[in-house]
Design an enzyme around this catalytic site. Sequence first.
Site: not given
Ligand SMILES: *Cc1c(COP(=O)(O)O)cnc(C)c1O
Length: 411
Positions: A268-269, A307, A311, A337, A365
Amino acid sequence: MELKNNSYLIQGLDVLKIAKEFGTPVYVYDAEKITQQLQTLKNAFSNQRVKIKFAAKALTNINILKLIREQGAGVDVVSIQEAHLAIKAGFKPEEILFTPNCVSFDEILEGVELGLIINIDNISILEQFGHRFRHKVPCCIRLNPHIMAGGNHKISTGHVDSKFGISIYQLPHLMRVIKTNDIKVIGLHMHTGSDILDAEIFLKMAEILYGIAMEFPELEFIDFGSGFKVGYKENDIVTNVYDLGLKLGKSFENFCESYGRKLEMWFEPGKYVVSDAGILLVRVNVIKTTPATVFVGVNSGMNHLLRPMMYDAYHNIINVSNPKGIQRVYSVVGYICETDTFGWDRKIHEVREGDILAIRNAGAYGFSMSSNYNSRFRPAEVLVYKGKAHLIRERETMEDLLARQVEIELN
Ligand SMILES: *Cc1c(COP(=O)(O)O)cnc(C)c1O
């Protein structure tokens, strides 16, 4: 974005011209780069039955979702609203994995009604799910392996005090709930965070999953989440996906052999697919010299790209208007501000008021975390697709700021 004859180009289009045509601030995405990233992942795992589920929360513009669908990928969504966007973009419900956290059971039920694959990360929800559906509706289980990904607590989700996933130490309880309710589990999932450097952590995580998977006879896939690290600085170490493809592929084959069936391997990238494909173009409003530094104040801020402040993320900043100027040291800040610093002590080719700067790695993001803080409009979005720049989201206007406000009589 490449530098050619003193101009920055995306698919041959001059970035300055894009800024002029669509105004600033504006997010610009390179469709070719997105396609390439997906292709690289597919190539790296070409020996496996691999499925890519793009993490929609990284970038939810409907055109981007459509582009990703056309590449044959599925999608991972974290809210029912993201699911609706994905369906609108043409994804079939069964291509959508729904991975919410701390949502109500009603939202899970909506997901079931839509036909999504539900990824459950909480035993109390699993109990309700099993009680309601027994063996009729399959689900996936999100486990927390307690592996710390990278060094950043804020983007790591597998550590012991993380709110994500069902702890692997709760396995006995988990199995009881599954058996008692005859729940059909077709997938196991782990996502430990966003900063995994090398194949070793994936392999460690995989070994844990394989061990647990043997307890689940009806599996169809194992989902390794994301964690692909992308480069933000020039010499950043990034995940070598080909190395990962070889090592993880081999361990997965061995597992499937002991399991007795060939399963699908899911990822899941988010960042890996879209981060480097996007830039945020901003205009320099002012140069402000103080005793401490030279500030570059731009027409954007943490409302558009959160970000760096949220982060401590490093985003490379380039002066698109003056690629050959001498390099000087600046601190680039926003117009909000609040202290909204995009980058401290950056060497940038000499910056003048009116110049256009590109903030890189803004595809993931970026827009999706933007807000209207300080009553600023959210930026436009542009997609460079097949050599042409397309507006894919209009810049907001005063009407948008007032759209949901209800004026009452005050006297
Ligand atoms: C946010 C998220 C991702 C993606 O993470 P990346 O760092 O953007 O690749 C994959 N799986 C789940 C469950 C997430 O919450």
